[in-house]
Motif scaffolding. Sequence first.
Motif, PDB file in Angstrom:
ATOM      1  N   ASP A 375       0.801  -1.229   0.000  1.00 35.67           N
ATOM      2  CA  ASP A 375       0.000   0.000   0.000  1.00 35.67           C
ATOM      3  C   ASP A 375       0.832   1.278   0.000  1.00 35.67           C
ATOM      4  N   ASP A 376       2.148   1.156   0.049  1.00 35.44           N
ATOM      5  CA  ASP A 376       2.989   2.357   0.128  1.00 35.44           C
ATOM      6  C   ASP A 376       2.875   3.220  -1.113  1.00 35.44           C
ATOM      7  N   ASP A 377       2.609   2.600  -2.258  1.00 38.43           N
ATOM      8  CA  ASP A 377       2.512   3.373  -3.498  1.00 38.43           C
ATOM      9  C   ASP A 377       1.390   4.395  -3.420  1.00 38.43           C
ATOM     10  N   VAL A 378       0.187   3.963  -3.052  1.00 34.62           N
ATOM     11  CA  VAL A 378      -0.950   4.888  -3.051  1.00 34.62           C
ATOM     12  C   VAL A 378      -0.947   5.788  -1.819  1.00 34.62           C
ATOM     13  N   ILE A 379      -0.429   5.300  -0.687  1.00 33.34           N
ATOM     14  CA  ILE A 379      -0.366   6.144   0.517  1.00 33.34           C
ATOM     15  C   ILE A 379       0.605   7.304   0.300  1.00 33.34           C
ATOM     16  N   SER A 380       1.762   7.001  -0.235  1.00 37.93           N
ATOM     17  CA  SER A 380       2.835   7.998  -0.283  1.00 37.93           C
ATOM     18  C   SER A 380       2.839   8.829  -1.556  1.00 37.93           C
ATOM     19  N   PHE A 522      10.642   5.243  -8.989  1.00 33.49           N
ATOM     20  CA  PHE A 522      10.235   5.838  -7.717  1.00 33.49           C
ATOM     21  C   PHE A 522      10.446   4.802  -6.617  1.00 33.49           C
ATOM     22  N   VAL A 523      11.130   5.210  -5.541  1.00 34.05           N
ATOM     23  CA  VAL A 523      11.424   4.304  -4.430  1.00 34.05           C
ATOM     24  C   VAL A 523      11.045   4.978  -3.115  1.00 34.05           C
ATOM     25  N   ALA A 524      10.726   4.169  -2.131  1.00 31.59           N
ATOM     26  CA  ALA A 524      10.395   4.699  -0.807  1.00 31.59           C
ATOM     27  C   ALA A 524      11.661   5.227  -0.140  1.00 31.59           C
ATOM     28  N   GLY A 525      11.642   6.506   0.199  1.00 34.37           N
ATOM     29  CA  GLY A 525      12.766   7.127   0.903  1.00 34.37           C
ATOM     30  C   GLY A 525      12.398   7.474   2.329  1.00 34.37           C
ATOM     31  N   TRP A 559      16.286   8.151 -14.040  1.00 33.11           N
ATOM     32  CA  TRP A 559      16.274   9.019 -12.868  1.00 33.11           C
ATOM     33  C   TRP A 559      15.515   8.327 -11.732  1.00 33.11           C
ATOM     34  N   VAL A 560      16.056   8.466 -10.536  1.00 34.95           N
ATOM     35  CA  VAL A 560      15.460   7.806  -9.362  1.00 34.95           C
ATOM     36  C   VAL A 560      14.913   8.879  -8.428  1.00 34.95           C
ATOM     37  N   TRP A 561      13.623   8.768  -8.134  1.00 35.51           N
ATOM     38  CA  TRP A 561      12.959   9.711  -7.231  1.00 35.51           C
ATOM     39  C   TRP A 561      12.528   8.990  -5.953  1.00 35.51           C
ATOM     40  N   MET A 562      12.854   9.585  -4.822  1.00 34.07           N
ATOM     41  CA  MET A 562      12.430   9.043  -3.529  1.00 34.07           C
ATOM     42  C   MET A 562      11.147   9.731  -3.076  1.00 34.07           C
ATOM     43  N   TYR A 563      10.224   8.950  -2.544  1.00 33.96           N
ATOM     44  CA  TYR A 563       8.978   9.496  -1.995  1.00 33.96           C
ATOM     45  C   TYR A 563       8.877   9.185  -0.512  1.00 33.96           C
ATOM     46  N   ARG A 564       8.060   9.950   0.185  1.00 30.06           N
ATOM     47  CA  ARG A 564       7.737   9.701   1.592  1.00 30.06           C
ATOM     48  C   ARG A 564       6.244   9.926   1.797  1.00 30.06           C
ATOM     49  N   GLY A 565       5.805   9.810   3.031  1.00 29.60           N
ATOM     50  CA  GLY A 565       4.412  10.125   3.309  1.00 29.60           C
ATOM     51  C   GLY A 565       3.737   9.191   4.289  1.00 29.60           C
ATOM     52  N   ALA A 566       4.106   7.907   4.277  1.00 26.89           N
ATOM     53  CA  ALA A 566       3.455   6.965   5.187  1.00 26.89           C
ATOM     54  C   ALA A 566       3.870   7.226   6.627  1.00 26.89           C
ATOM     55  N   TRP A 567       5.100   7.681   6.822  1.00 31.95           N
ATOM     56  CA  TRP A 567       5.598   7.861   8.189  1.00 31.95           C
ATOM     57  C   TRP A 567       6.096   9.279   8.441  1.00 31.95           C
TER      58      TRP A 567
END
Length: 647
Positions: A375-380, A522-525, A559-567
Amino acid sequence: MQNVALPIKTRLNLLEETRFEKLPVSVYPNKDVASVQVAKRIAALIRSKQETGEPAVLGLATGATPVGVYEELVRLHREEGLSFRNVVTFNLDEYFPMPPTAPQSYVTFMNENLFDHIDIQRENIHIPDGTLAVEDVAAFCLNYEQQIEEYGGLDLQVLGIGRTGHVGFNEPGSAPNSGTRLVTLDDLTRRDASRDFGGKENVPTKAITMGIGTIFKAREIILMAWSGKKASIIKKAVEGDVSGEVPATYLQLADNVEFVLDEDAAAELTRFDTPWLVKDCVWDELLIKKAVIWLSNELGKPILKLTEEDYNNNGMAQLATERGPAYNINIHIFNKIQHTITGWPGGKPGADDSQRPERALPEKKRTLIFSPHPDDDVISMGGTFIRLIDQGHDVHVAYQTSGNTAVWDDDVLRYMEFAIDFEGSLGKDTRQLQSIYEDMRGFIQQKQPNQTDTQEIRNVKSFIRKSEAIAGARYAGLPDSHIHFQALPFYESGKTSKYPVTDRDIELTIELLQQVKPHQVFVAGDFADPNGTHIVCFNIVTEALRRLQQTEAWVQDCWVWMYRGAWHEFKPYEIEMAVPLSPQEVIRKRNAIFKHQSQKDSPVFPGDDLREFWVRAEHRNRETAQQYDKLGLANYEAMEAFVRWRF
């Protein structure tokens, strides 16, 4: 921290730089380097005591923080002959009640991480007894103190720090002269321990701990802290006023204490967070951006309204002198922040991209979103996910783990009951399913905290998370052929503690990258998730890309983009791409998150933030938009933020 050997000018500069710090602090690049240094000091103490025929009396701590120190001490014993036969140890604390054989007991922890691997004499090991009758605890605690005194006191006390500011289990409200005693644990402390116990409700409410007064008597005290999770409490402990609300601040009164930190734990100390307040700085672009945003927030003024006087009165006169006038700095930073905003996260076709966060070409990009949990994709980054699809990019999503440890047992039974009824409605023989269901139900009824599920239960939990992920990705507009389930092997231990990462995890990721050949990844950062899965998944992806970079040309244009948001969310000065969301897009993102029904209401691992994931995500996205608004930029409904990772 000894500075007497340094030149006078260097010492004066260091004193000025650390003038907000009320006790000595040593900062190392990472916890591994720091742990080795602490272990060396302990080894030197042990050897010096051996030379004089005396015991080395150590106060030891448990938890994740000292593990690296113990690993290095074990290595020194095995490879360099360090003997522990003259060592006497007193552990800080133990849960109460707690049998010594329990996996969560500190007896088990110390045996597994240190005592079973060295030549210490068992009679020299002292750990509070978690099996005592309540009426016997007071006498035990008094005897514990007397034993320490009989050995002449502690030569060295090793400490960690909890996020309440506790040392040992001396929670907020503890007295500075307190001795060994039975205490009640703070709710945050129990929440932090909940992962080890399979839920907060299984964590003991009490513990036996050495007191602050006992710790103070040690001839040397080393407090260690690693990671950004400890940064805020470290700032309070080091720079705040002495207060019972943060027991670690009492250490400011000790003459023999040193805080040993990694860079992340030290990040909020003034000399690192706002260095312009304590020293002259080398003003690179990132530091200027950080300082101007800080000044804007500190004064509550938009960037373009900051004045020369504002700079001079708030520690930034050097910046104004070297790069000024102030208004030119304001314009420069305002433009840089404005250029992070884009409604085209895949790049805007036919547009000048010299001031945009993403390239214009190719106009239609292959995009691969890695989601650690399903679920990290849609949450973040749900809004950006939907936007990329709407704008015609070739989007793929990869769910790196099954997420099967984060499903309630009740859901397993509910889905099994559905399957039995459905099979029965088709006139099929359901006896095998019914038998499996009965076995599951019997196991769950007898299940112990943190006990590993049966393979059948784990499978059902995986299927639940998989079906929800598919529903969320379909809602975003993704075809089934672009939805990938990696089920990386490191995660499939069935426990909150995972297997070590192997080449197989990286190989599976390489295979997917080679299949898609993405222009964007896109990766979780966001590395604050309670199970540590995000950082493991991030390292797997980046290692896979590093290996591919050696042999495959397309990686150079990825290109690599980091996303956040769950925590957590990125800090404003870190953000390199901010994708604004309209009110309608916020609703679409919310609906995508709602497809993950097993994570709604009360997820298995909520962390500190007890809000539902969709609520957290919306609040953080709105806070990012509000931050941009306060800086004087456009006022959007919400924003998702990204930072680029570079090889």
